[in-house]
Design a protein around this motif. Structure first.
Motif, PDB file in Angstrom:
ATOM      1  N   MET A 213      32.002  41.105  38.470  1.00 54.82           N
ATOM      2  CA  MET A 213      32.358  40.155  39.520  1.00 54.82           C
ATOM      3  C   MET A 213      33.870  39.882  39.534  1.00 54.82           C
ATOM      4  O   MET A 213      34.488  39.758  38.488  1.00 54.82           O
ATOM      5  CB  MET A 213      31.587  38.865  39.253  1.00 54.82           C
ATOM      6  CG  MET A 213      31.777  37.824  40.284  1.00 54.82           C
ATOM      7  SD  MET A 213      30.728  36.414  39.901  1.00 54.82           S
ATOM      8  CE  MET A 213      31.573  35.744  38.472  1.00 54.82           C
ATOM      9  N   VAL A 214      34.423  39.799  40.746  1.00 51.34           N
ATOM     10  CA  VAL A 214      35.848  39.490  40.884  1.00 51.34           C
ATOM     11  C   VAL A 214      35.954  38.009  41.239  1.00 51.34           C
ATOM     12  O   VAL A 214      35.234  37.527  42.123  1.00 51.34           O
ATOM     13  CB  VAL A 214      36.479  40.352  42.017  1.00 51.34           C
ATOM     14  CG1 VAL A 214      37.938  39.978  42.226  1.00 51.34           C
ATOM     15  CG2 VAL A 214      36.339  41.836  41.697  1.00 51.34           C
ATOM     16  N   ILE A 215      36.799  37.295  40.523  1.00 51.59           N
ATOM     17  CA  ILE A 215      36.968  35.872  40.857  1.00 51.59           C
ATOM     18  C   ILE A 215      38.350  35.701  41.486  1.00 51.59           C
ATOM     19  O   ILE A 215      39.369  35.812  40.820  1.00 51.59           O
ATOM     20  CB  ILE A 215      36.774  34.964  39.625  1.00 51.59           C
ATOM     21  CG1 ILE A 215      35.412  35.276  38.973  1.00 51.59           C
ATOM     22  CG2 ILE A 215      36.853  33.488  40.033  1.00 51.59           C
ATOM     23  CD1 ILE A 215      35.113  34.487  37.722  1.00 51.59           C
ATOM     24  N   ARG A 216      38.336  35.474  42.790  1.00 55.00           N
ATOM     25  CA  ARG A 216      39.595  35.403  43.553  1.00 55.00           C
ATOM     26  C   ARG A 216      39.842  33.948  43.929  1.00 55.00           C
ATOM     27  O   ARG A 216      39.094  33.374  44.717  1.00 55.00           O
ATOM     28  CB  ARG A 216      39.462  36.247  44.821  1.00 55.00           C
ATOM     29  CG  ARG A 216      40.715  36.256  45.675  1.00 55.00           C
ATOM     30  CD  ARG A 216      40.399  36.839  47.048  1.00 55.00           C
ATOM     31  NE  ARG A 216      41.562  36.771  47.917  1.00 55.00           N
ATOM     32  CZ  ARG A 216      41.916  35.682  48.590  1.00 55.00           C
ATOM     33  NH1 ARG A 216      41.231  34.570  48.479  1.00 55.00           N
ATOM     34  NH2 ARG A 216      42.979  35.722  49.379  1.00 55.00           N
ATOM     35  N   GLY A 217      40.853  33.384  43.308  1.00 54.06           N
ATOM     36  CA  GLY A 217      41.191  31.990  43.600  1.00 54.06           C
ATOM     37  C   GLY A 217      39.988  31.075  43.433  1.00 54.06           C
ATOM     38  O   GLY A 217      39.725  30.216  44.266  1.00 54.06           O
ATOM     39  N   GLY A 218      39.198  31.305  42.395  1.00 54.01           N
ATOM     40  CA  GLY A 218      38.030  30.455  42.119  1.00 54.01           C
ATOM     41  C   GLY A 218      36.804  30.822  42.940  1.00 54.01           C
ATOM     42  O   GLY A 218      35.725  30.271  42.761  1.00 54.01           O
TER      43      GLY A 218
ATOM     44  N   GLU B  16      48.787  34.541  41.106  1.00 59.63           N
ATOM     45  CA  GLU B  16      48.468  33.332  41.842  1.00 59.63           C
ATOM     46  C   GLU B  16      46.956  33.084  41.947  1.00 59.63           C
ATOM     47  O   GLU B  16      46.466  31.995  41.702  1.00 59.63           O
ATOM     48  CB  GLU B  16      49.042  33.506  43.241  1.00 59.63           C
ATOM     49  CG  GLU B  16      49.418  32.237  43.922  1.00 59.63           C
ATOM     50  CD  GLU B  16      50.040  32.578  45.268  1.00 59.63           C
ATOM     51  OE1 GLU B  16      49.502  32.097  46.261  1.00 59.63           O
ATOM     52  OE2 GLU B  16      51.013  33.369  45.298  1.00 59.63           O
ATOM     53  N   LEU B  17      46.231  34.165  42.289  1.00 60.08           N
ATOM     54  CA  LEU B  17      44.801  34.007  42.575  1.00 60.08           C
ATOM     55  C   LEU B  17      43.893  34.371  41.399  1.00 60.08           C
ATOM     56  O   LEU B  17      42.683  34.248  41.492  1.00 60.08           O
ATOM     57  CB  LEU B  17      44.425  34.891  43.772  1.00 60.08           C
ATOM     58  CG  LEU B  17      45.028  34.475  45.108  1.00 60.08           C
ATOM     59  CD1 LEU B  17      44.917  35.600  46.119  1.00 60.08           C
ATOM     60  CD2 LEU B  17      44.342  33.221  45.638  1.00 60.08           C
TER      61      LEU B  17
ATOM     62  N   PHE C  17      38.167  36.506  52.395  1.00 55.72           N
ATOM     63  CA  PHE C  17      38.564  36.571  50.974  1.00 55.72           C
ATOM     64  C   PHE C  17      37.898  37.720  50.223  1.00 55.72           C
ATOM     65  O   PHE C  17      38.309  38.074  49.134  1.00 55.72           O
ATOM     66  CB  PHE C  17      38.323  35.226  50.272  1.00 55.72           C
ATOM     67  CG  PHE C  17      36.871  34.876  50.052  1.00 55.72           C
ATOM     68  CD1 PHE C  17      36.144  34.208  51.030  1.00 55.72           C
ATOM     69  CD2 PHE C  17      36.232  35.209  48.864  1.00 55.72           C
ATOM     70  CE1 PHE C  17      34.809  33.875  50.830  1.00 55.72           C
ATOM     71  CE2 PHE C  17      34.899  34.891  48.648  1.00 55.72           C
ATOM     72  CZ  PHE C  17      34.178  34.223  49.638  1.00 55.72           C
ATOM     73  N   LYS C  18      36.837  38.304  50.824  1.00 53.90           N
ATOM     74  CA  LYS C  18      36.128  39.395  50.148  1.00 53.90           C
ATOM     75  C   LYS C  18      36.691  40.768  50.520  1.00 53.90           C
ATOM     76  O   LYS C  18      36.287  41.788  49.933  1.00 53.90           O
ATOM     77  CB  LYS C  18      34.642  39.377  50.541  1.00 53.90           C
ATOM     78  CG  LYS C  18      33.913  38.113  50.154  1.00 53.90           C
ATOM     79  CD  LYS C  18      32.470  38.189  50.619  1.00 53.90           C
ATOM     80  CE  LYS C  18      31.729  36.905  50.314  1.00 53.90           C
ATOM     81  NZ  LYS C  18      30.420  36.875  50.975  1.00 53.90           N
ATOM     82  N   ILE C  19      37.582  40.805  51.491  1.00 51.44           N
ATOM     83  CA  ILE C  19      38.048  42.113  51.986  1.00 51.44           C
ATOM     84  C   ILE C  19      39.128  42.676  51.070  1.00 51.44           C
ATOM     85  O   ILE C  19      40.109  41.997  50.758  1.00 51.44           O
ATOM     86  CB  ILE C  19      38.542  41.970  53.437  1.00 51.44           C
ATOM     87  CG1 ILE C  19      37.300  41.600  54.281  1.00 51.44           C
ATOM     88  CG2 ILE C  19      39.185  43.259  53.953  1.00 51.44           C
ATOM     89  CD1 ILE C  19      37.544  41.278  55.682  1.00 51.44           C
TER      90      ILE C  19
END
Ligand code: ATP
Ligand code: MG
Length: 524
Positions: free
Chosen positions: A423-428, A458-459, A491-493
């Protein structure tokens, strides 16, 4: 002396009732059930008498999907040993790890593995030797000697809780762990597979009794040394008296020819096998009318695959099975009409398997919420060989913690959203790679895709994708992003795409090796 019913020995004795039916097909070789019984029983006696194998000893097997693999596996179990199938793709160092980790008393190999293990101290029996045997090794046929009709397997007392197998996990998320399975785990596997089949027949509104009476010929497209090949296919075939067609190595063109020649009724493997069969230019050239179904599991199957099967192999029943080495293969299964209705679900648990979705604190989550998938039942092993730490971490309170993130709907259907480690956690915000990959597969140019996290100050992480395009079809990163905007939140792209000409690196279980990809693309 008598043996308990839930043991391999009971299965082996029972298999004799299929007598002259062909069990294993390999090229122009044929092994009937009676041939297999006699050879396995003979070799089991040799293991006990010539090699001093006693109950609980480990007997390793390292070879391609040759008929001798099946005989060696049955012989090891009939001798009361723990069968330890090793990954035939492994290098010398990895094979040596498997032998020393399991503490193997001997290893049964093919010619290629004999070369790889030349100089190894563990006694070796070599099938299909290429040239000179390594010093001290003996040839398979020579060890077997005369195979008599009145042979009986050694009289070893075994019960359902006795250990039967050590299968190594695929090593997708770390070093492969030896999953220690019992005779009960093994003996329930064909019943679980049969249950899954009959349930899908019943759900399709057909008569399960007529389906149960049909002889199945399965083309095995994955290695026997993984749980799927062994427990979802080999033991299930043996139990029902079906035929098992083996391949020297996976090749979609060869698979088509074999389906025609052997009148194969079912092809079982990983999703990649099904994709490659559908993409093969000779698909229309063979008579594959015998094929009633295509089943796969072991890795995520994007809904597009089901759609392609519907278009290109009409009337064939597709099945998606979820399982792990730790669940003796099958645990959850979707097939036929329910799969068509819910193509993104892995289906319903087997009759014997309890499912729960847990929060990080171990609370059971209600339908719709994503948490860790936990499983319990006689298909679940009790622990890892030699790994008390990993056992304690994974088997908690009687539940196997799968490391997979999942949710269950109101009807009890299970959906895998991602591996927790992928899983990728991008900016929470959680981005499930499997969801983005499935969306990419909808694009006509995509042949294969893997989503990975790119470290970002940052993210935390950004979403990246490694893709392979279908030959002769073009697409740019911009076009793919535009396409994804139709189905995915911004945000998923993926913000970055890597285009690869070569195939994506996969292990023999069909899983993309994301650690390799991260290293190649990001140097991580
Ligand atoms: P390791 O545990 O060594 O990292 P691994 O988990 O890949 O390797 P296996 O036991 O072969 O080893 O694979 C089990 C995993 O495969 C599951 O935990 C799940 O992530 C994945 N999997 C299996 N079947 C399916 C399926 N039908 N759909 C999606 N994922 C699946
Ligand atoms: Mg695993």
């Amino acid at each position: 002396w008598k043996h308990a019913p839930l043991t391999f020995r009971a299965m082996l004795d029972n298999s004799r009732s299929h007598g002259e039916q062909v069990f294993v097909v390999y090229e122009d070789e044929r092994l009937t059930y009676e041939d297999h019984f006699r050879r396995a029983a003979t070799l089991a006696n040799r293991l006990v008498e010539d090699y001093g194998v006693v109950k609980g000893d480990r007997v390793a097997i390292a070879m391609r999907n040759y008929p001798e693999w099946v005989v060696a596996f049955s012989a090891a179990l009939a001798a009361g040993a723990i069968a330890v199938p090793l990954n035939a793709w492994w290098t010398t160092t990895e094979l040596e790890y498997g032998l020393s980790d399991s503490g193997a008393r001997l290893v049964i190999v093919d010619g290629e593995r004999a070369e790889r293990l030349r100089g190894c101290a563990v006694p070796m029996i070599v099938a299909r030797a290429d040239g000179d045997l390594p010093p001290g090794a003996r040839e398979f046929g020579e060890v077997l000697g005369e195979v008599r009709a009145d042979v009986t397997p050694p009289a070893v007392e075994l019960g359902p809780e006795d250990p039967a197998t050590i299968f190594y996990t695929s090593g997708t998320t770390g070093l492969p762990k030896g999953a220690l399975g019992s005779h009960r785990n093994l003996a329930q596997s064909p019943m679980s597979v049969a249950y899954a089949l009959l349930r899908s027949v019943a759900l399709a509104g057909k008569d399960p009794a007529s389906a149960a009476g049909q002889r199945r010929i399965t083309l095995l497209t994955v290695p026997l040394f993984h749980a799927t090949g062994c427990f979802a296919v080999l033991t299930a075939t043996m139990f029902t008296g079906g035929g098992l067609v083996l391949m020297y190595k996976w090749d979609p063109g060869q698979a088509l020819a074999l389906i025609e020649r052997e009148k194969v009724t079912m092809m079982t493997g990983v999703p990649t096998n099904a994709w490659q069969l559908l993409n093969h230019p000779d698909l229309g050239k063979y008579d594959i009318s015998s094929l009633g179904g295509v089943s796969y599991g072991g890795a995520p199957a994007p809904p597009k695959l089901l759609e392609r099967i519907g278009d290109q192999l009409p009337k064939r029943q597709a099945s998606n099975g979820y399982g792990m080495t730790e669940t003796t293969a099958l645990a959850i299964h979707n097939s036929g009409p329910t799969y068509l209705a819910k193509p993104d679900s892995i289906g319903l648990p087997l009759a014997v398997c309890d499912v729960r979705v847990s929060s990080p604190l171990g609370e059971e989550l209600p339908p719709g919420q994503v948490g860790e998938l936990c499983l319990r039942g006689p298909n679940v092993i009790t622990g890892y060989w030699n790994r008390p730490d990993a056992t304690a971490e994974t088997f908690v309170g009687g539940w196997l913690h799968t490391g997979d993130l999942a949710k269950v709907d109101e009807e009890g259907f299970v959906y895998i959203v991602d591996r927790a480690k992928d899983m990728v956690i991008r900016g929470g915000e959680n981005v499930y790679c499997a969801e983005v990959e499935a969306a990419l597969f909808e694009h006509p140019a995509i042949d294969d895709a893997a989503v990975i996290g790119i470290p970002d100050e940052e993210l935390g992480e950004q979403v990246g994708a490694v893709v392979r395009l279908r030959p002769g079809v073009a697409a740019t990163a911009g076009e793919l992003q535009e396409f994804l905007r139709g189905t995915l939140a911004p945000f998923k792209i993926p913000v970055r795409f890597w285009f690869r000409e070569a195939e994506l690196p996969r292990n023999p279980g069909g899983k993309i090796l994301k650690t390799h990809l991260r290293k190649e693309t990001l140097g991580l």
